[in-house]
Motif scaffolding. Structure first.
Motif, PDB file in Angstrom:
ATOM      1  N   THR A  30       0.815  -1.209   0.000  1.00  0.00           N
ATOM      2  CA  THR A  30       0.000   0.000   0.000  1.00  0.00           C
ATOM      3  C   THR A  30       0.850   1.261   0.000  1.00  0.00           C
ATOM      4  O   THR A  30       0.575   2.223  -0.725  1.00  0.00           O
ATOM      5  N   LEU A  33       2.214   1.854  -3.337  1.00  0.00           N
ATOM      6  CA  LEU A  33       1.158   2.322  -4.233  1.00  0.00           C
ATOM      7  C   LEU A  33       0.881   3.809  -4.017  1.00  0.00           C
ATOM      8  O   LEU A  33       0.706   4.570  -4.981  1.00  0.00           O
ATOM      9  N   HIS A 180      -7.018   6.670  -6.174  1.00  0.00           N
ATOM     10  CA  HIS A 180      -5.796   7.026  -5.451  1.00  0.00           C
ATOM     11  C   HIS A 180      -6.123   7.812  -4.186  1.00  0.00           C
ATOM     12  O   HIS A 180      -5.465   7.635  -3.142  1.00  0.00           O
ATOM     13  N   VAL A 183      -7.348   5.314  -1.530  1.00  0.00           N
ATOM     14  CA  VAL A 183      -6.236   4.561  -0.944  1.00  0.00           C
ATOM     15  C   VAL A 183      -5.450   5.431   0.026  1.00  0.00           C
ATOM     16  O   VAL A 183      -5.112   5.010   1.143  1.00  0.00           O
ATOM     17  N   ARG A 187      -5.338   5.517   4.582  1.00  0.00           N
ATOM     18  CA  ARG A 187      -4.109   5.356   5.358  1.00  0.00           C
ATOM     19  C   ARG A 187      -4.008   6.386   6.475  1.00  0.00           C
ATOM     20  O   ARG A 187      -3.155   6.257   7.370  1.00  0.00           O
ATOM     21  N   ARG A 202      -7.021  -1.209   6.762  1.00  0.00           N
ATOM     22  CA  ARG A 202      -6.181  -1.265   5.573  1.00  0.00           C
ATOM     23  C   ARG A 202      -7.015  -0.888   4.358  1.00  0.00           C
ATOM     24  O   ARG A 202      -8.195  -1.247   4.270  1.00  0.00           O
ATOM     25  N   PRO A 203      -6.435  -0.130   3.435  1.00  0.00           N
ATOM     26  CA  PRO A 203      -7.202   0.212   2.235  1.00  0.00           C
ATOM     27  C   PRO A 203      -7.761  -1.036   1.567  1.00  0.00           C
ATOM     28  O   PRO A 203      -7.102  -2.067   1.483  1.00  0.00           O
ATOM     29  N   GLU A 205      -9.054  -3.872  -0.988  1.00  0.00           N
ATOM     30  CA  GLU A 205      -8.444  -4.448  -2.188  1.00  0.00           C
ATOM     31  C   GLU A 205      -9.073  -3.859  -3.441  1.00  0.00           C
ATOM     32  O   GLU A 205      -8.408  -3.726  -4.468  1.00  0.00           O
ATOM     33  N   GLU A 208      -7.380  -0.483  -4.097  1.00  0.00           N
ATOM     34  CA  GLU A 208      -6.004  -0.692  -4.555  1.00  0.00           C
ATOM     35  C   GLU A 208      -5.974  -1.220  -5.986  1.00  0.00           C
ATOM     36  O   GLU A 208      -5.150  -0.785  -6.804  1.00  0.00           O
ATOM     37  N   LYS A 212      -4.257   0.767  -9.121  1.00  0.00           N
ATOM     38  CA  LYS A 212      -3.197   0.169  -9.951  1.00  0.00           C
ATOM     39  C   LYS A 212      -3.582   0.194 -11.429  1.00  0.00           C
ATOM     40  O   LYS A 212      -2.749   0.485 -12.288  1.00  0.00           O
ATOM     41  N   ASP A 265      -1.952  -8.994  -1.500  1.00  0.00           N
ATOM     42  CA  ASP A 265      -0.634  -8.429  -1.774  1.00  0.00           C
ATOM     43  C   ASP A 265       0.189  -9.292  -2.721  1.00  0.00           C
ATOM     44  O   ASP A 265       1.421  -9.237  -2.711  1.00  0.00           O
TER      45      ASP A 265
END
Length: 605
Positions: A30, A33, A180, A183, A187, A202-203, A205, A208, A212, A265
């Motif tokens: 993360t 990213l 973005h 994400v 955080r 956690r951001p 999936e 993310e 990406k 991940d």
């Protein structure tokens, strides 16, 4: 040069990933990213700045004062983007330095020296420092996300028509920025895990995966769409390609967010089709930048291009490739198994469609830019025009500034020039009278010093315009602030054409009345019709009749001075054939192109 360096690094890392796709892949972390997302956001911000400045130049022509048409928050956004990138560079170099100096930070202690470390090693290994650097990366990404949103709003509110490329650019930029921002925003969790059993969220999936996918093609596509407007036109089929590519790109992002292509991940390399599309768009965006900005095409660029090709070749050989892998060791790890990839037929179809559509968009944009380049010096006064004993002054806004004083506030030529010089903060002797109309309370003047082209200094006519809007001191007592500050050449031509059309119609009526009288018919009324002024003239000059007369006096001075250079004298009227071709519809459409308070102008500074 910075965007070219960005695309060079992207393509080089992509080539390394493609060659080592059987064994290695970049970590799916993360923090990584978010850190790389900030760099990608910067490229999108750069593309939006290109589009905004292109809109302003397309609306009012290129000159030092064209930035007056930009919304006031554009400069703030530029400062925000620069500050965000400064934070990103500082945090990135700090983390890289820590990894290089403390290369055993992630390993187990092997001797006493690994346990008894110096105080500065303890600082480098302290979790708070790493948390602070991670927070800096997150804040830089959020700052650049806000820059993207503010620039998209500015583009929508700017004066001038919105093009298809600008619509597509905003659509792609927002589609890129949202995942973005999600994400990075997730955080920002300041919980103390020692005092709470809940682990920081956690951001997701989905966010993310969408981020990406957006980073793969989004920055290059934004730059290409921003530069696709540089030829100044686009065919219908070109706009269709741009729209389809933008929709396909955002649809692929949404599909990846709805159905992530891999588990958590997992470190998996991109598909061959994705690599080819990324490399093609990197190349297309770089070529478009060099073609649209010729000042980038220097020997430095060719040397760096040769070095990039040499590095591409070096990566092909295993010995050199291992050196790159060692340098990227914390980020470039052994790839995960293929079973970590998740199936999704609809998602993969949309992704492949986005690769094809964006590649087609890049090809069309490059074709248009190469086939219809902007002519060098098209919007600049030719250098040889300065040799014609003042003819260039008639096309220079710095030599057609207007000073109209209030009734009873006349100071004479010298007094008016001194008041203008005080407002412009120049020496009074540098200002010269061009024309003086006592009956209209109007003086046209110029600055009798050659003005340099380019640079960041605001031109004199733009400073005079600001002084007229907000007069201070002695100028506030004298100046009629409702009157335009600079003579608009285009407006004069429109008004002259309207007058000629009205004169032509009046003469035609008189001829018809005379013919009817000769035939014994009853005489008809032949009252003269006042020449209608164009809508843009009324909008800029105002409704007052004395202001109309004053402005037209300035226009007459300009046309008579122009005719004197060509020896036309008073014979500058339009022919009957030309007048017959000019319809009222054409005149009104010409007026619609001038919506600024000063209007478009053929003259430059």
């Amino acid at each position: 040069m910075q965007p070219l360096a960005y695309f060079a690094v992207r393509s080089l890392l992509g080539w390394l990933q493609f060659v080592e796709r059987a064994q290695y892949a970049f970590r799916a972390e993360t923090l990584l990213l978010v850190a790389t997302g900030a760099a990608h956001c910067w490229a999108v911000v750069y593309a939006l700045f290109i589009a905004i400045h292109t809109r302003a130049m397309r609306y009012d022509g290129y000159h030092e004062g064209y930035t007056e048409h930009l919304p006031f928050w554009v400069s703030w956004t530029e400062s925000l983007a620069v500050a965000s990138m400064g934070v990103w560079w500082a945090a990135g170099f700090s983390m890289a330095a820590i990894r290089i100096i403390d290369d055993d930070a992630d390993g187990l202690p092997t001797d006493a020296s690994d346990v008894q470390v110096s105080w500065w090693i303890k600082i480098m290994r302290h979790p708070r420092l790493h948390d602070g650097l991670a927070l800096a990366h997150t804040l830089s990404c959020i700052g650049l996300f806000l820059s993207i949103i503010l620039l998209c709003i500015a583009m929508g509110l700017m004066k001038g028509s919105v093009t298809a490329c600008e619509l597509c650019l905003c659509f792609v930029a927002v589609g890129f920025a949202i995942p973005h921002a999600v994400v990075a925003g997730r955080r920002l969790d300041f919980k103390n895990e020692k005092k709470s059993e809940d682990v920081a969220a956690r951001p997701s999936e989905a966010a993310e995966a969408a981020a990406k996918e957006a980073a793969a093609l989004g920055p290059q596509l934004c730059v290409i769409l921003a530069l696709a407007d540089s030829p100044g036109h686009a065919y219908l089929w070109q706009n269709f390609v741009y729209f389809v590519s933008a929709i396909a790109f955002v649809a692929a992002i949404a599909a990846c967010g709805r159905s992530p292509p891999k588990v958590g991940d997992a470190a998996l390399p991109p598909e061959t089709g994705e690599f080819a599309a990324c490399l093609l768009l990197d190349l297309a965006a770089s070529v478009a930048l060099v073609v649209c900005f010729p000042h980038l095409n220097t020997w430095h660029l060719w040397i760096l291009s040769a070095l990039l090709v040499a590095m591409f070749v070096a990566i092909w050989f295993e010995g050199w490739r291992e050196l790159f892998i060692d340098l990227l060791h914390p980020l470039f790890v052994v790839r995960s198994d293929t079973d970590k990839a998740l199936p999704g037929k609809q998602r993969e179809t949309l992704r492949k469609g986005a690769w094809v559509c964006t590649a087609a968009c890049a090809a069309v944009a490059i074709w248009d830019i190469m086939l219809h380049p902007v002519q060098e010096g098209l919007f600049e006064t030719p250098d040889d025009l300065h040799d014609l004993d003042g003819l260039a002054d008639l096309w220079d806004q710095n030599t057609m500034m207007m000073f109209r004083w209030k009734p009873g506030e006349g100071r004479g030529e010298t007094g008016l020039l001194w008041a203008a010089a005080e407002a412009l903060e120049v020496e009074p002797l540098k200002l010269k009278k061009q024309a003086y109309f006592e009956e209209h309370r109007l003086m046209l003047f110029k600055i009798d010093v050659p003005q340099p082209r380019g640079g960041s200094e605001q031109p004199v006519h733009a400073r005079w315009k600001s002084s007229v809007k907000n007069p201070k001191g002695e100028l506030q007592k004298i100046l009629d602030g409702e009157f335009p500050s600079v003579l608009n050449v285009t407006l004069c031509l429109h008004a002259h054409a309207s007058t000629e059309i009205a004169r032509h119609k009046e003469e035609k009526k008189k001829k018809e009345a005379a013919a009817a009288a000769a035939e014994g018919a009853a005489p008809t009324s032949t009252t003269s019709t006042e020449a209608p002024l164009p809508a843009d003239f009324l909008q800029i000059v105002g409704p007052a009749a004395d202001a109309h007369a004053a402005y037209l006096a300035g226009c007459n001075w300009w046309t008579e001075t122009l005719d004197s250079f060509y020896g036309h004298g008073e014979d500058h009227n339009l022919t009957d054939a030309e007048l017959d071709k000019m319809s009222a519809k054409e005149m009104s459409s010409a007026a619609e192109d001038n919506n600024d308070e000063e209007g478009d102008d053929l003259a430059t500074n």
